[in-house]
Design an enzyme around this catalytic site. Structure first.
Site, short mmCIF file in Angstrom:
data_model
loop_
_atom_site.label_atom_id
_atom_site.label_comp_id
_atom_site.label_asym_id
_atom_site.label_seq_id
_atom_site.Cartn_x
_atom_site.Cartn_y
_atom_site.Cartn_z
N CYS A 66 1.48 -21.19 -3.32
CA CYS A 66 0.97 -20.22 -2.36
C CYS A 66 0.75 -18.84 -2.98
O CYS A 66 1.56 -18.37 -3.79
CB CYS A 66 1.91 -20.13 -1.16
N SER A 92 12.47 -16.60 2.53
CA SER A 92 11.32 -16.94 1.71
C SER A 92 10.89 -15.72 0.92
O SER A 92 11.07 -14.59 1.35
CB SER A 92 10.17 -17.41 2.60
#
Length: 552
Positions: A191, A468
């Site tokens: 990502c 995260s």
């Protein structure tokens, strides 16, 4: 050669027969044998193309006179397992990956190893195995995803998580959310922001175990395949010179990694992985080392989720070599550290320059004068907690608020999305640590929901779990000792005042020492039923300040 143990001499005729059953010729059997640890699968976008990377690596090995032998590891995508029970298996999978690579490389005494990870816990797990095995090793990742495009703006996975909160609060329509869903992740790769995967892939080259630009060449660029071929060629040089990870993974290498981490504002998860890798290399890396380096390192890159730039921008601006060259102008980098190129860091970065002063700012004009991560200590976190300072709004760097306690991520998320939290509160999510989760779930959903409902400048969140790399806001994680181990976070009560002082590196529960001692004396661990791997993991794992490593 190390592989002679399984192929040389009359008594190894049965072994050679089995290699011939694979289709290997006598010449291939006689050559150095290189293990290719591939984490390709069809579940993770960042790993979908790793078979192609592996074929390029194997071509490089063959060009340099070696015989590649490929095997596979598991891989888990944090984004897909976020917010449900699956997340308990993310951090815990790191140990399984390290153990599986160790098992293969000890069962089959390869002369060298090429590691092919890309996402989340796979990269640090493989790096742990490299330090543990100490045979010639090089890592080449699959590369970052390109940023998505939405109505003329760049977006990524973090944008979408935050959009859920905005949609829930009526700030955007469901149709708009659906449109974003279709373009936030445009294709293969890890990502696009400086989340955990890209942080660790960049730090792999800083540590010296990957070739330059490993962390930033986009997954879809042909340069990525050329890098894979060069990595296959270079492993043969490492075997010839017997250049071992123990010569590369030195104290100086880890200090370089922390320095670059602070400069690019990496994921808080790096403070779990770097100590865990260092431990395998026989090096102590206490959290105080991170603070010491952070205090002297300017924050030079403003990458997603904290800022507007993505990995493709960092690559365009000169990548990690250019960033290290900038840092070296003030002698913040150990230039004499050796790398898998066979050269020192100074030799690798000689002549490299930043090509975009907004993506890699000069030392004289940093985004912040100090590093992106800060470690907090106090009576609520005697052994430390971590926050991504570069992603915290200035108004929240110092905060005092009343505690709102939740014993799981789900409880907290429900309260946030139903708008049952109040301005000024400190949300406490506990029993989500390595033992308590178990598995130390990554909690992007609550932090993104807070941003989505527009309260990231009004409430703080702290947990013994983790966040995260895509999280932003006053999100403090890895509170140690964790609640399940009887840490002070286990006895916080609704309404208690909590003091957060990020510049002062303090995290305190504002109750008397006597009251805190009394609460802890009455605390008892929860009764719960665990089974399978998580039961074994919870029994052996330690709190976040150790890197969540397993007890010996």
């Amino acid at each position: 050669m190390r592989s002679d143990q399984m192929k040389k001499g009359m008594e190894r005729a049965p072994h050679r027969s089995l290699f011939k059953a694979l289709g290997l010729t006598d010449r291939e059997i006689e050559q150095p044998m290189i293990g290719i640890a591939n984490s390709a699968n069809q579940v993770i976008p960042g790993h979908l193309h790793l078979q192609q990377i592996s074929e390029a690596v194997k071509a490089g090995v063959r060009m340099a006179g070696g015989t590649p032998l490929e095997f596979y590891t598991i891989g888990i995508c944090d984004g897909i397992i976020m917010g449900h029970e699956g997340m308990k298996y993310s951090l815990s999978s790191r140990e399984l990956i390290a153990d599986s690579v160790e098992s293969m490389a000890m069962a089959y005494p390869f002369d060298g190893l090429v590691l092919i990870p890309n996402c989340d816990k796979i990269t640090p797990g493989m790096l742990m195995s490299a330090a543990r095995l100490n045979i010639p090793t090089i890592l080449v990742s699959g590369g970052p995803m390109l940023a998505g495009q939405f109505r003329g703006k760049e977006i990524d996975l973090a944008t979408l998580f935050e959009a859920v909160g905005r949609a829930k609060s009526g700030r955007i329509s469901f149709d708009e959310l659906t449109e974003m869903e279709g373009c936030a992740c445009p294709g293969i790769g890890s990502c696009a922001g400086m989340f955990t995967a890209n942080s660790m892939n960049c730090l792999s080259e800083v540590l010296g175990l990957a070739l330059p630009y490993n962390g930033t060449i986009p997954a879809v660029h042909a340069d990525r395949l050329r890098l894979a071929k060069e990595s296959g060629i270079q492993i043969m040089e490492l075997v010839k010179k017997n250049l071992l990870p123990s010569k590369i993974l030195t104290k100086k290498a880890f200090e370089n990694a922390i320095t670059v981490d602070m400069a690019f504002g990496g994921s808080t998860n790096t403070s779990l992985h770097l100590p865990a890798i260092a431990k395998e290399a026989g090096i102590s890396l206490p959290l105080q080392t991170f603070n010491k380096i952070s205090d002297r390192t300017p924050h030079l890159c403003n990458l997603s989720p904290a800022g507007p730039h993505h990995l493709q921008d960092l690559h365009r601006a000169g990548g990690i070599p250019a960033l290290m060259a900038e840092l070296s102008r003030k002698k913040l980098i150990h230039g004499d550290a050796i790398t898998v190129t066979g050269k020192t860091v100074s030799e690798n970065i000689k002549g490299k320059k930043q090509l975009d002063p907004e993506v890699i700012r000069p030392l004289e004009n940093p985004y912040h004068p100090v590093g992106g991560l800060v470690f907090l200590f106090g009576n609520l976190a005697p052994e430390g907690a971590v926050v991504k300072r570069s992603a915290v709004d200035e108004t929240m760097l110092k905060h005092q608020g009343s505690a709102r306690v939740f014993d799981s991520e789900e409880e907290a998320l429900k309260a946030i999305l139903s708008k049952k939290i109040r301005k000024g509160e400190v949300l406490v999510i506990r029993f989500e640590g390595p033992k308590g989760g178990p598995g130390m779930r990554e909690m992007l959903a609550p932090t993104s929901a807070i941003v989505g409902v527009g309260m990231d400048r009004e409430v703080a969140l702290l947990t013994d779990g983790r966040f995260s790399g895509a999280s932003r806001g006053a999100a403090i994680g890895h509170v140690s000792p964790e609640a399940e181990a009887g840490g002070p976070i286990a006895v916080v009560q609704n309404g208690d005042l909590i003091e957060i002082d990020i510049p002062g590196k303090k995290l305190n529960l504002l109750v008397s020492d006597e009251e805190l001692k009394n609460r802890l004396s009455k605390w008892k661990p929860r009764k719960r039923e665990l089974k399978g791997y998580l039961r074994r993991y919870a029994r052996l794992v330690t709190s976040g300040h150790t890197g969540a490593v397993l007890e010996e």
